[in-house]
Every structure is written in structure tokens, then in C-alpha cells.
Design a protein around this motif. Structure first.
Motif, PDB file in Angstrom:
ATOM      1  N   VAL A 260     -64.580-108.567-102.276  1.00 51.49           N
ATOM      2  CA  VAL A 260     -64.210-108.606-103.700  1.00 51.49           C
ATOM      3  C   VAL A 260     -63.156-109.696-103.868  1.00 51.49           C
ATOM      4  CG1 VAL A 260     -63.232-107.334-105.634  1.00 51.49           C
ATOM      5  CG2 VAL A 260     -64.676-106.148-103.962  1.00 51.49           C
ATOM      6  N   ALA A 261     -63.490-110.712-104.675  1.00 53.85           N
ATOM      7  CA  ALA A 261     -62.587-111.853-104.836  1.00 53.85           C
ATOM      8  C   ALA A 261     -62.179-112.022-106.294  1.00 53.85           C
ATOM      9  CB  ALA A 261     -63.262-113.126-104.335  1.00 53.85           C
ATOM     10  N   ILE A 262     -60.951-112.469-106.490  1.00 52.45           N
ATOM     11  CA  ILE A 262     -60.469-112.876-107.806  1.00 52.45           C
ATOM     12  C   ILE A 262     -59.594-114.102-107.593  1.00 52.45           C
ATOM     13  CG2 ILE A 262     -58.454-111.330-107.729  1.00 52.45           C
ATOM     14  CD1 ILE A 262     -58.780-110.977-110.779  1.00 52.45           C
ATOM     15  N   ALA A 263     -59.739-115.119-108.453  1.00 52.15           N
ATOM     16  CA  ALA A 263     -59.000-116.368-108.253  1.00 52.15           C
ATOM     17  C   ALA A 263     -58.585-116.970-109.583  1.00 52.15           C
ATOM     18  CB  ALA A 263     -59.853-117.363-107.468  1.00 52.15           C
ATOM     19  N   GLU A 310     -52.644-133.092-106.077  1.00 51.24           N
ATOM     20  CA  GLU A 310     -51.323-132.561-105.725  1.00 51.24           C
ATOM     21  C   GLU A 310     -50.775-131.604-106.774  1.00 51.24           C
ATOM     22  OE1 GLU A 310     -48.554-135.590-104.756  1.00 51.24           O
ATOM     23  OE2 GLU A 310     -49.672-136.338-103.034  1.00 51.24           O
ATOM     24  N   ASP A 311     -51.188-131.789-108.035  1.00 48.68           N
ATOM     25  CA  ASP A 311     -50.649-130.944-109.100  1.00 48.68           C
ATOM     26  C   ASP A 311     -51.520-129.708-109.360  1.00 48.68           C
ATOM     27  OD1 ASP A 311     -52.765-132.405-110.086  1.00 48.68           O
ATOM     28  OD2 ASP A 311     -51.912-132.646-112.090  1.00 48.68           O
ATOM     29  N   MET A 312     -52.485-129.445-108.469  1.00 52.56           N
ATOM     30  CA  MET A 312     -53.346-128.283-108.646  1.00 52.56           C
ATOM     31  C   MET A 312     -53.282-127.378-107.418  1.00 52.56           C
ATOM     32  SD  MET A 312     -56.768-129.786-110.521  1.00 52.56           S
ATOM     33  CE  MET A 312     -57.291-128.188-111.147  1.00 52.56           C
ATOM     34  N   PHE A 313     -53.506-126.093-107.645  1.00 51.29           N
ATOM     35  CA  PHE A 313     -53.619-125.133-106.543  1.00 51.29           C
ATOM     36  C   PHE A 313     -54.413-123.937-107.045  1.00 51.29           C
ATOM     37  CE2 PHE A 313     -49.611-124.306-108.723  1.00 51.29           C
ATOM     38  CZ  PHE A 313     -49.688-122.946-108.989  1.00 51.29           C
ATOM     39  N   ILE A 314     -54.790-123.048-106.120  1.00 50.46           N
ATOM     40  CA  ILE A 314     -55.585-121.875-106.473  1.00 50.46           C
ATOM     41  C   ILE A 314     -54.918-120.638-105.892  1.00 50.46           C
ATOM     42  CG2 ILE A 314     -57.902-120.860-106.496  1.00 50.46           C
ATOM     43  CD1 ILE A 314     -58.881-123.590-105.364  1.00 50.46           C
ATOM     44  N   THR A 315     -54.709-119.645-106.709  1.00 50.91           N
ATOM     45  CA  THR A 315     -54.252-118.357-106.178  1.00 50.91           C
ATOM     46  C   THR A 315     -55.476-117.443-106.050  1.00 50.91           C
ATOM     47  OG1 THR A 315     -53.781-117.333-108.328  1.00 50.91           O
ATOM     48  CG2 THR A 315     -52.032-118.650-107.323  1.00 50.91           C
ATOM     49  N   VAL A 316     -55.556-116.729-104.937  1.00 51.79           N
ATOM     50  CA  VAL A 316     -56.731-115.896-104.648  1.00 51.79           C
ATOM     51  C   VAL A 316     -56.283-114.564-104.053  1.00 51.79           C
ATOM     52  CG1 VAL A 316     -58.998-115.780-103.525  1.00 51.79           C
ATOM     53  CG2 VAL A 316     -57.962-118.023-103.999  1.00 51.79           C
ATOM     54  N   SER A 317     -56.920-113.496-104.493  1.00 53.71           N
ATOM     55  CA  SER A 317     -56.865-112.221-103.776  1.00 53.71           C
ATOM     56  C   SER A 317     -58.280-111.916-103.331  1.00 53.71           C
ATOM     57  CB  SER A 317     -56.346-111.090-104.671  1.00 53.71           C
ATOM     58  OG  SER A 317     -54.934-111.142-104.771  1.00 53.71           O
ATOM     59  N   TYR A 318     -58.402-111.536-102.048  1.00 56.84           N
ATOM     60  CA  TYR A 318     -59.730-111.243-101.501  1.00 56.84           C
ATOM     61  C   TYR A 318     -59.643-109.986-100.651  1.00 56.84           C
ATOM     62  CZ  TYR A 318     -64.001-111.684 -98.718  1.00 56.84           C
ATOM     63  OH  TYR A 318     -65.205-111.440 -98.097  1.00 56.84           O
ATOM     64  N   ALA A 319     -60.466-109.018-100.999  1.00 58.33           N
ATOM     65  CA  ALA A 319     -60.467-107.744-100.273  1.00 58.33           C
ATOM     66  C   ALA A 319     -61.839-107.514 -99.642  1.00 58.33           C
ATOM     67  CB  ALA A 319     -60.132-106.596-101.219  1.00 58.33           C
TER      68      ALA A 319
END
Length: 450
Positions: A260-263, A310-319
Motif C-alpha cells: 500500500v503506497a501513498i506519495a 534539485e528543487d523537487m522531492f517525493i515523500t512516500v509512505s509504503y506499507a
């Protein structure tokens, strides 16, 4: 009487030339001619109407805030101040002056041309050198320049300046100024309409592309949440624009587990949507047989790091969940901490799992910090994953929805199941922001242990 008739005939001839030029310009616009052709026809027509040696068209570049020369006929005398070095070079190099005039932009209010634009008023200039706004020094290229200048307008919006000029001691007549101003007025109207038509076409094309991108993104999201022997699930994505920088996914992991992923991509619109699609693809390809969320996130980071600005990133939770409900393990890459409602106590716990956002570090730091965190879940317990578009939603007073409201609503809705939590939070956020536009994408994934 003979002189009167000759003067009358000249005025009639000028009026006819104005109509002829406007007909040519209108046909060019109707025929979809490129802007460069339109600019050339306007300047050539302006020179012909008043029988000037040449003409020049300056248009406002709204982004740069300057008047840019769009077309200058070959024999038009220079109407701006010439630097001494340009004058000296032009005496021996015939290409120096035309090149300078083609490339030199003017600020609104600068010199005679800039003054005409700022004042939005036409001028009949008998001798350019003696105009109070002329800032140049005496030189052989501007000895006796007579000029007509008129602003180009579309409604109250200034578009630029049209000028016609000749090297001569006799000034242009009042009737020549009247006809020239009439031509400039109509050309301004035509240019403004052409720009509006072009902008509307570009907007329609962009909207069409965004709708297509939105449809593709919608197809990439799961049609519905899966249901396993041990878990009940629900999810929703509410984009702030046509396309979203958030996503969620349910990924088969072997034959006994489910990912299960959310980003949330830092950014909005098409660039964020493209990174979202890349993240989904890479995560899916690395999740198939891997039960460790941290290992999957490390692979995602290593694959995406070279391609993220450089000015971008991704936050992710993955279970990773055992489908029979026996285990749930979480990996968190800088994402908003998940919440768990405990049925036995009725309380909401914050799950603090260590992790760094994808794209911040190429690998070593990310892998050292991001760890698997087992989350014990009893029957009836509910896990909530969400993006910061929920807690950072703002009302008309610029107050944030906040984590405490999320906890309260979560605790009230959790006893009624996963879908009830999604519905309750989305409704609460919508009511909270009222008539304010949604500032960020909102995504929720809820997992309830049966």
C-alpha cells in the motif's frame, strides 16, 4: 482652388492607403500568417500611408517589461539614442546600425518612443534632436529626423508603439498625423485581437493536454481498493488542479502480501504528475517479491534521484500487509506520519517511522535512516495514511485544518469502517475551506484490520 483640390486629393489618397493597409493586415490575420509577417506588413503600411522613408514597430514584452523592436524597415532613420561607440562603428560598418536597432529594447518612459508608450498619446515630431525626451548626442545619422509616433492600444492596455520617420527638414502635416494615428489605432485593435485569439487557442490546447494528462493519471489510480481476508481498505485522491502531484497504489507482493503506497511530489501540475508516474512505475517494479518496505523505497530513491531536479522531492509512505491480517510493516520516506486508531482504547496513535524524502540524497544517507517499522494491529484497528493537503488545508482566515482536527474526525469515523473515514475527512476539509480554492492535492488511504 487648384491647390485646394490637390490637397484634398492627397488627403483622400492617404485615407485610401490606410484602408488598403488595414485590408492587407486583416487578410494576414484571417489567413493565420505568422506574427513576423504581420509586423512587417504593419510597418511597411505605416511608411506608405504618410510616404515616410521608413517605419518601426515596438511591442511590449510583458514578462521582461520592455519595448522590443519587432520590425524595422530598411531605410527607417534611428529613433532612439545611439551610443558613441555605435555611431563610430557605423561610420565604417554598414551593418552596425541595423543590428543595434534590431536588438536594442526600450524601457517604458525611456526616450521619445518610451514616452509615447507611457503617455499613450500620439506625437508629431518636427525634429527628433530637439524633443525634450531625446537623450542622444548629435551624430550624422540623426541630423534632421521628422517622425510620427502613435501608441498601439487594445482597450486601455498598451501594446507598443508604431513610428514612421524621414530624414527631412519639413515636418509631417496634421492630416498625416491624423491618418497615421487612425492606422495605429486600428492596427492596435487588430494586434490585440490576434493576441487574444492566439492566447485563447494556446489556453484551449493546454486545457486539452491537461485533461488528457488527468485522464491518464486517473487510469493509473486503482479503480477500487482491494479487499483481502484480513483487511478492509478505502482510498481517495482529490487533485487541486486537473493533474495531481499525489498518488496512491495497491501493489501485489508475491502471493501472500499486498503493498500500500501513498506519495506526494513537491510541486503541482504536469511536472509533478510526470514524477508521480515515474515513482509509481519504479515502486511497482521493485515491490513484486520484496517484503521490506525500506528496501523498496531505497530502490525507488536510487532510480529517481538522478532524474529529479534539485528543487523537487517525493515523500512516500509504503506499507506491506500480510493478506491474512497477521502483519503490517511500514517504511516512511519523509512522508506525513501515519495515524492508527485503536479500537480497544479509542485513542489515535502517531506512527513515527524514520526516513528521508526520495530525491534528497542519492542513497547512503537515505538507506541509513529509512527503516522498516512493524505496526501491531488488532481486530478493528484502523491505519490512516494521508498527504499534507489534508492537514495544511486553509480557510478564509488562513487557519490550517491541522492534525488535531484530523485525529478528532478520524476517531469519530473509524468505528464505521475504512470508507467512512475517507468520506468524513473529505467532507470535513471541504466544509472547512468553504469557498476558498483547494491549495494542494488531497489523498487518503485507510486500512482497517478485520
Amino acid at each position: 482652388m487648384k491647390l485646394f483640390k490637390e490637397g484634398d486629393a492627397r488627403r483622400a489618397s492617404r485615407r485610401k492607403r490606410v484602408f488598403d493597409v488595414l485590408q492587407v493586415v486583416g487578410d494576414a490575420i484571417q489567413g493565420g500568417q505568422p506574427e513576423s509577417t504581420l509586423h512587417r506588413l504593419i510597418t511597411q503600411g505605416a511608411a506608405s500611408v504618410v510616404e515616410a522613408e521608413g517605419a518601426v514597430l515596438y511591442l511590449l514584452d510583458e514578462k521582461a517589461g520592455v519595448l522590443v523592436p519587432r520590425h524595422c524597415t530598411r531605410d527607417c532613420p534611428p529613433l532612439i539614442a545611439l551610443p558613441e561607440r555605435i555611431v563610430n562603428q557605423a561610420k565604417t560598418n554598414a551593418g552596425t546600425l541595423p543590428s543595434f536597432l534590431r536588438l536594442h529594447s526600450i524601457k517604458p518612459g525611456e526616450g521619445v518612443v518610451g514616452s509615447v508608450f507611457s503617455n499613450l498619446k500620439e506625437e508629431n515630431i518636427p525634429d527628433l534632436r530637439h524633443h525634450p525626451k531625446f537623450e542622444g548626442k548629435a551624430n550624422p545619422f540623426q541630423q534632421h529626423v521628422a517622425a510620427l509616433m502613435a501608441p498601439l492600444k487594445h482597450g486601455v492596455r498598451g501594446l507598443g508603439v508604431l513610428a514612421a520617420a524621414s530624414e527631412r527638414t519639413k515636418p509631417f502635416s496634421p492630416h498625416e498625423l491624423e491618418m497615421f494615428d487612425a492606422l495605429a489605432e486600428q492596427c492596435g485593435f487588430a494586434l490585440g485581437n490576434a493576441q487574444a485569439h492566439q492566447e485563447a487557442g494556446a489556453k484551449r490546447k493546454l486545457e486539452s493536454e491537461l485533461r488528457n494528462a488527468s485522464e491518464i493519471q486517473r487510469i493509473l489510480l486503482p479503480e477500487k481498493a482491494p479487499e483481502t481476508a484480513g483487511w478492509e481498505m478505502a482510498a481517495r485522491n482529490v487533485p487541486a488542479r486537473l493533474v495531481s502531484g499525489d498518488y496512491y497504489d495497491f501493489v501485489p507482493v508475491g502471493s501472500t502480501h499486498l503493498g500500500v503506497a501513498i506519495a506526494d511530489v513537491c510541486g503541482k501540475g504536469i511536472p509533478a504528475a510526470l514524477i508521480t508516474a515515474m515513482c509509481r512505475s519504479v515502486l511497482r517494479s521493485n515491490a513484486r517479491e520484496t517484503l521490506s518496505p525500506a528496501t523498496v523505497l531505497a530502490a525507488v530513491n536510487r532510480n529517481l534521484f538522478p532524474d529529479i531536479r534539485e528543487d523537487m522531492f517525493i515523500t512516500v509512505s509504503y506499507a506491506v500487509l500480510a493478506e491474512d491480517g497477521s502483519s503490517l510493516t511500514l517504511g516512511r520516506a519523509g512522508h506525513t506520519p501515519p495515524l492508527v486508531w485503536r479500537q480497544e482504547s479509542g485513542k489515535v496513535d502517531v506512527i513515527s517511522a524514520p526516513g528521508v524524502a526520495v530525491g534528497v540524497d542519492k542513497g547512503s544517507v537515505f538507506e541509513r535512516i529509512t527503516k522498516d517499522v512493524p505496526i501491531p494491529m488488532e481486530s478493528g484497528d484502523v491505519l490512516l495514511l494521508y498527504t499534507d493537503g489534508v492537514n495544511e488545508a486553509v480557510d478564509h482566515k488562513e487557519l490550517e485544518f491541522g492534525e488535531e482536527r484530523i485525529k478528532t474526525i478520524f476517531a469519530l469515523a473509524a468505528p464505521n469502517g475504512a470508507q467512512a473515514v475517507v468520506d468524513a475527512l473529505c467532507d470535513a476539509v471541504r466544509k472547512f475551506i468553504g469557498g476558498e480554492p483547494q491549495s494542494d492535492d488531497i489523498t487518503l488511504v485507510v486500512v482497517r484490520k478485520k
